[in-house]
Enzyme design. Structure first.
Site, PDB file in Angstrom:
ATOM      1  N   GLY A  99      39.705  46.995  40.531  1.00  0.00           N
ATOM      2  CA  GLY A  99      39.321  48.013  41.502  1.00  0.00           C
ATOM      3  C   GLY A  99      39.237  47.543  42.932  1.00  0.00           C
ATOM      4  O   GLY A  99      39.232  46.352  43.223  1.00  0.00           O
ATOM      5  N   GLU A 100      39.201  48.528  43.821  1.00  0.00           N
ATOM      6  CA  GLU A 100      39.101  48.266  45.255  1.00  0.00           C
ATOM      7  C   GLU A 100      37.644  48.554  45.664  1.00  0.00           C
ATOM      8  O   GLU A 100      37.243  49.725  45.765  1.00  0.00           O
ATOM      9  CB  GLU A 100      40.098  49.161  46.002  1.00  0.00           C
TER      10      GLU A 100
ATOM     11  N   CYS B  67      49.384  47.702  44.242  1.00  0.00           N
ATOM     12  CA  CYS B  67      50.004  46.456  44.698  1.00  0.00           C
ATOM     13  C   CYS B  67      50.980  46.011  43.613  1.00  0.00           C
ATOM     14  O   CYS B  67      50.634  46.015  42.422  1.00  0.00           O
ATOM     15  CB  CYS B  67      48.933  45.405  44.944  1.00  0.00           C
TER      16      CYS B  67
ATOM     17  N   ASN C   3      49.759  34.873  39.069  1.00  0.00           N
ATOM     18  CA  ASN C   3      49.527  34.875  37.626  1.00  0.00           C
ATOM     19  C   ASN C   3      50.407  35.927  36.987  1.00  0.00           C
ATOM     20  O   ASN C   3      50.245  37.114  37.258  1.00  0.00           O
ATOM     21  CB  ASN C   3      48.051  35.185  37.338  1.00  0.00           C
TER      22      ASN C   3
ATOM     23  N   GLU D   3      36.698  44.843  32.550  1.00  0.00           N
ATOM     24  CA  GLU D   3      36.679  43.434  32.245  1.00  0.00           C
ATOM     25  C   GLU D   3      35.904  42.669  33.305  1.00  0.00           C
ATOM     26  O   GLU D   3      35.903  43.021  34.481  1.00  0.00           O
ATOM     27  CB  GLU D   3      38.110  42.916  32.104  1.00  0.00           C
TER      28      GLU D   3
ATOM     29  N   SER E  26      42.848  40.413  51.046  1.00  0.00           N
ATOM     30  CA  SER E  26      44.074  40.129  50.297  1.00  0.00           C
ATOM     31  C   SER E  26      45.257  40.345  51.230  1.00  0.00           C
ATOM     32  O   SER E  26      45.780  41.453  51.340  1.00  0.00           O
ATOM     33  CB  SER E  26      44.162  41.066  49.093  1.00  0.00           C
ATOM     34  N   LEU E  27      45.672  39.287  51.902  1.00  0.00           N
ATOM     35  CA  LEU E  27      46.702  39.437  52.939  1.00  0.00           C
ATOM     36  C   LEU E  27      48.112  39.394  52.332  1.00  0.00           C
ATOM     37  O   LEU E  27      48.877  40.332  52.450  1.00  0.00           O
ATOM     38  CB  LEU E  27      46.522  38.351  54.005  1.00  0.00           C
ATOM     39  N   HIS E  28      48.465  38.273  51.755  1.00  0.00           N
ATOM     40  CA  HIS E  28      49.683  38.126  50.947  1.00  0.00           C
ATOM     41  C   HIS E  28      51.012  38.191  51.681  1.00  0.00           C
ATOM     42  O   HIS E  28      52.051  37.859  51.109  1.00  0.00           O
ATOM     43  CB  HIS E  28      49.739  39.130  49.787  1.00  0.00           C
TER      44      HIS E  28
ATOM     45  N   CYS F 217      42.521  50.923  39.238  1.00  0.00           N
ATOM     46  CA  CYS F 217      42.602  50.901  40.698  1.00  0.00           C
ATOM     47  C   CYS F 217      43.629  51.938  41.121  1.00  0.00           C
ATOM     48  O   CYS F 217      44.677  52.070  40.486  1.00  0.00           O
ATOM     49  CB  CYS F 217      43.038  49.510  41.176  1.00  0.00           C
TER      50      CYS F 217
ATOM     51  N   CYS G 245      33.131  37.163  38.176  1.00  0.00           N
ATOM     52  CA  CYS G 245      34.097  38.034  38.842  1.00  0.00           C
ATOM     53  C   CYS G 245      33.886  39.437  38.297  1.00  0.00           C
ATOM     54  O   CYS G 245      34.125  39.689  37.117  1.00  0.00           O
ATOM     55  CB  CYS G 245      35.504  37.512  38.536  1.00  0.00           C
TER      56      CYS G 245
ATOM     57  N   CYS H 196      43.267  36.046  38.125  1.00  0.00           N
ATOM     58  CA  CYS H 196      43.385  37.124  39.109  1.00  0.00           C
ATOM     59  C   CYS H 196      44.545  38.045  38.783  1.00  0.00           C
ATOM     60  O   CYS H 196      45.652  37.582  38.533  1.00  0.00           O
ATOM     61  CB  CYS H 196      43.701  36.584  40.493  1.00  0.00           C
TER      62      CYS H 196
ATOM     63  N   CYS I 291      50.153  43.208  40.951  1.00  0.00           N
ATOM     64  CA  CYS I 291      48.852  43.255  40.282  1.00  0.00           C
ATOM     65  C   CYS I 291      48.889  44.126  39.042  1.00  0.00           C
ATOM     66  O   CYS I 291      49.357  45.265  39.086  1.00  0.00           O
ATOM     67  CB  CYS I 291      47.797  43.806  41.247  1.00  0.00           C
TER      68      CYS I 291
ATOM     69  N   SER J  94      36.155  41.262  47.985  1.00  0.00           N
ATOM     70  CA  SER J  94      37.578  41.153  48.321  1.00  0.00           C
ATOM     71  C   SER J  94      38.183  42.542  48.477  1.00  0.00           C
ATOM     72  O   SER J  94      37.982  43.408  47.632  1.00  0.00           O
ATOM     73  CB  SER J  94      38.302  40.397  47.196  1.00  0.00           C
TER      74      SER J  94
HETATM   75  N1  SAH Z   1      41.222  45.166  45.007  1.00  0.00           N
HETATM   76  C1  SAH Z   1      40.672  44.053  45.652  1.00  0.00           C
HETATM   77  C2  SAH Z   1      39.897  43.138  44.741  1.00  0.00           C
HETATM   78  C3  SAH Z   1      40.449  42.895  43.361  1.00  0.00           C
HETATM   79  S1  SAH Z   1      41.969  42.010  43.268  1.00  0.00           S
HETATM   80  C4  SAH Z   1      41.754  43.266  46.382  1.00  0.00           C
HETATM   81  O1  SAH Z   1      42.924  43.579  46.200  1.00  0.00           O
HETATM   82  O2  SAH Z   1      41.409  42.378  47.158  1.00  0.00           O
HETATM   83  C5  SAH Z   1      41.434  40.317  43.456  1.00  0.00           C
HETATM   84  C6  SAH Z   1      42.482  39.368  43.990  1.00  0.00           C
HETATM   85  O3  SAH Z   1      43.474  39.074  43.006  1.00  0.00           O
HETATM   86  C7  SAH Z   1      43.237  39.929  45.181  1.00  0.00           C
HETATM   87  O4  SAH Z   1      43.399  38.970  46.186  1.00  0.00           O
HETATM   88  C8  SAH Z   1      44.553  40.271  44.560  1.00  0.00           C
HETATM   89  O5  SAH Z   1      45.528  40.366  45.543  1.00  0.00           O
HETATM   90  C9  SAH Z   1      44.753  39.131  43.620  1.00  0.00           C
HETATM   91  N2  SAH Z   1      45.777  39.359  42.612  1.00  0.00           N
HETATM   92  C10 SAH Z   1      46.151  40.526  42.067  1.00  0.00           C
HETATM   93  N3  SAH Z   1      47.137  40.335  41.154  1.00  0.00           N
HETATM   94  C11 SAH Z   1      47.389  39.010  41.114  1.00  0.00           C
HETATM   95  C12 SAH Z   1      48.273  38.197  40.351  1.00  0.00           C
HETATM   96  N4  SAH Z   1      49.069  38.718  39.417  1.00  0.00           N
HETATM   97  N5  SAH Z   1      48.265  36.866  40.578  1.00  0.00           N
HETATM   98  C13 SAH Z   1      47.412  36.315  41.475  1.00  0.00           C
HETATM   99  N6  SAH Z   1      46.542  37.045  42.207  1.00  0.00           N
HETATM  100  C14 SAH Z   1      46.518  38.386  42.041  1.00  0.00           C
HETATM  101 FE1  SF4 Z   2      43.974  47.272  43.343  1.00  0.00          FE
HETATM  102 FE2  SF4 Z   2      43.379  44.839  44.342  1.00  0.00          FE
HETATM  103 FE3  SF4 Z   2      45.133  45.117  42.308  1.00  0.00          FE
HETATM  104 FE4  SF4 Z   2      45.817  45.942  44.747  1.00  0.00          FE
HETATM  105  S1  SF4 Z   2      45.381  43.811  44.130  1.00  0.00           S
HETATM  106  S2  SF4 Z   2      46.163  47.079  42.805  1.00  0.00           S
HETATM  107  S3  SF4 Z   2      43.879  46.721  45.488  1.00  0.00           S
HETATM  108  S4  SF4 Z   2      42.952  45.596  42.244  1.00  0.00           S
END
Ligand code: SAH
Ligand code: SF4
Length: 394
Positions: free
Chosen positions: A201-202, A139, A332, A115, A255-257, A135, A128, A375, A142, A233
């Site tokens: 993906g990463e 996480c 989200n 996508e 992606s710190l979180h 992936c 994007c 996201c 995600c 990212s």
């Molecule tokens: N894998 C990489 C890039 C893709 S994810 C990464 O993790 O950085 C892109 C961004 O979306 C990241 O910051 C991820 O943490 C965030 N993300 C993933 N799931 C989400 C969700 N359900 N709501 C909001 N942001 C999310």
């Molecule tokens: Fe993969 Fe990024 Fe989603 Fe984590 S947030 S599962 S690294 S796509």
């Protein structure tokens, strides 16, 4: 809908003709060598093809008028200019578009579907893109991480996402913009001006292909995007972060979180391998980072999990000395997700603390939620999701 070029024709041998779209300069040179072109001609021909493919968006070898008829015939005999197919397009009420793109089949593998999301604003358009199918990281907030099929996208497949988007948005000479949604326009404004590697993906697990794709996307004789407008990212693949900067000059987003290892271990399991202190150490050393080129720290707002005042203060403390901006992302939701998004007042309070400490702390406006394009909502098991998304907006 299906408005991409047809599947490449099958030559007599039964093999699918390769497409030149998405090739690097070195790749184009190899394609030409395979036609037995004399070595002294190759460089010039690569430049011509490059300009036709990436500047003009050519879809047909016959358009390449400065290439001899004989070579055009040879090229079309062996190769195509096909793009991957847009299987579906969804347009959100806010103008965001999500495409499900089916890549050409490689060998016996199931054709990859990924996508790609386009987010228009008045003065810019952000694409994007995905770097992998699915992936391998998991996480817990995600949706992409719950997908089983995983493989790296090739360099060509990464670039093709931009080509498909520019075709569809009428962003090559001679094409018309779509009339059913916002596409920024005006003097010097490009339909796709920015790219974020925030799809599936990463990217740092596919670094070589991402770096090569960035080289093609930023080449001044072709697609010509600015490196400063491309952000990669990562969830924190520490050993590759310096390499990304040195090899690509891309902007970095982390992606710190979470601000404590114990919590980040749960949200971003990769943290068990590369804890926060190590991650921040490589950020401090990121090539080219400065106050004018800040590193973005993404922080997803999870209700009651990571959104307290104390955590906002700790975030500010941790980032001391890093040229940073902080991007708060409202969580989200997706079907079955184990979290909720923080309340709006909580997000504002958190944002105030960060802002008062001197950091820009924009809250990312969720875009395309109605079509599961925001996201972390991407997942190509789309049939089921499409049905659910439709229900959600009805
Ligand atoms: N894998 C990489 C890039 C893709 S994810 C990464 O993790 O950085 C892109 C961004 O979306 C990241 O910051 C991820 O943490 C965030 N993300 C993933 N799931 C989400 C969700 N359900 N709501 C909001 N942001 C999310
Ligand atoms: Fe993969 Fe990024 Fe989603 Fe984590 S947030 S599962 S690294 S796509």
């Amino acid at each position: 809908m299906n408005d991409a070029s047809p599947t490449p024709a099958t030559p007599a041998t039964g093999a699918v003709k390769p497409s030149l779209v998405g090739a690097t300069r070195a790749g184009l040179a190899d394609f030409l060598r395979a036609l037995d072109l004399p070595e002294r001609e190759i460089r010039m021909r690569v430049n011509q093809l490059w300009n036709w493919i990436y500047f003009h968006g050519a879809r047909d070898f016959d358009a390449m008028l400065n290439v001899s008829k004989a070579l055009r015939a040879k090229l079309s005999d062996r190769y195509t200019l096909a793009r991957p197919e847009i299987v579906t397009e969804q347009v959100s009420v806010d103008g965001t578009r999500k495409w499900l793109i089916r890549m050409a089949q490689v060998g016996a593998q199931k054709p990859a579907e990924i996508e790609c999301v386009y987010i228009p604003e008045a003065d810019r358009g952000t694409l994007c893109v995905s770097s992998q199918v699915g992936c391998t990281l998991t996480c817990t907030f995600c949706h992409t991480g719950t997908q089983r099929l995983v493989r790296n996208l090739t360099t060509a497949e990464i670039i093709a996402q931009l080509m498909v988007a520019r075709d569809r948005l009428g962003d090559f000479p001679g094409l018309a913009a779509p009339t059913d949604g916002l596409v920024p326009s005006g003097e010097g404004v490009r339909a796709v001006s920015n790219i974020v590697f925030m799809g599936m993906g990463e990217p740092l697990y596919n670094l070589d292909n991402v770096v090569d794709a960035l080289g093609v996307m930023t080449d001044g004789d072709g697609l010509s995007l600015s490196r400063r407008r491309i952000t990669v990212s990562t969830s924190g693949v520490v050993p590759q972060i310096g390499d990304l900067g040195a090899r690509s000059g891309a902007m970095l987003a982390i992606s710190l979180h979470a601000v404590r290892d114990e919590l980040r271990d749960r949200l971003v399991p990769l943290n068990r391998k590369y804890p926060i202190a190590e991650l921040l150490a490589v950020c401090r050393a990121y090539p080219g980072a400065s106050n004018a080129r800040r590193i973005t720290f993404e922080y997803v707002m999870l209700k009651g999990v990571n959104d307290s005042d104390a955590e906002a203060r700790e975030l500010v403390r941790l980032l001391k000395g890093v040229p940073a901006k902080i991007n708060l992302i409202p969580f989200n939701p997706w079907p079955g997700a184990p979290y909720e998004c923080s309340d709006w007042e909580r997000i504002e309070k958190f944002s105030d603390i960060v802002f008062n400490a001197g950091y820009a702390s924009p809250v990312r406006t969720p875009r395309g939620r109605d079509i599961l394009a925001a996201c972390g909502q991407l997942k190509s098991e789309t049939e089921k999701l499409r049905a659910r998304a439709r229900l959600a907006v009805e």
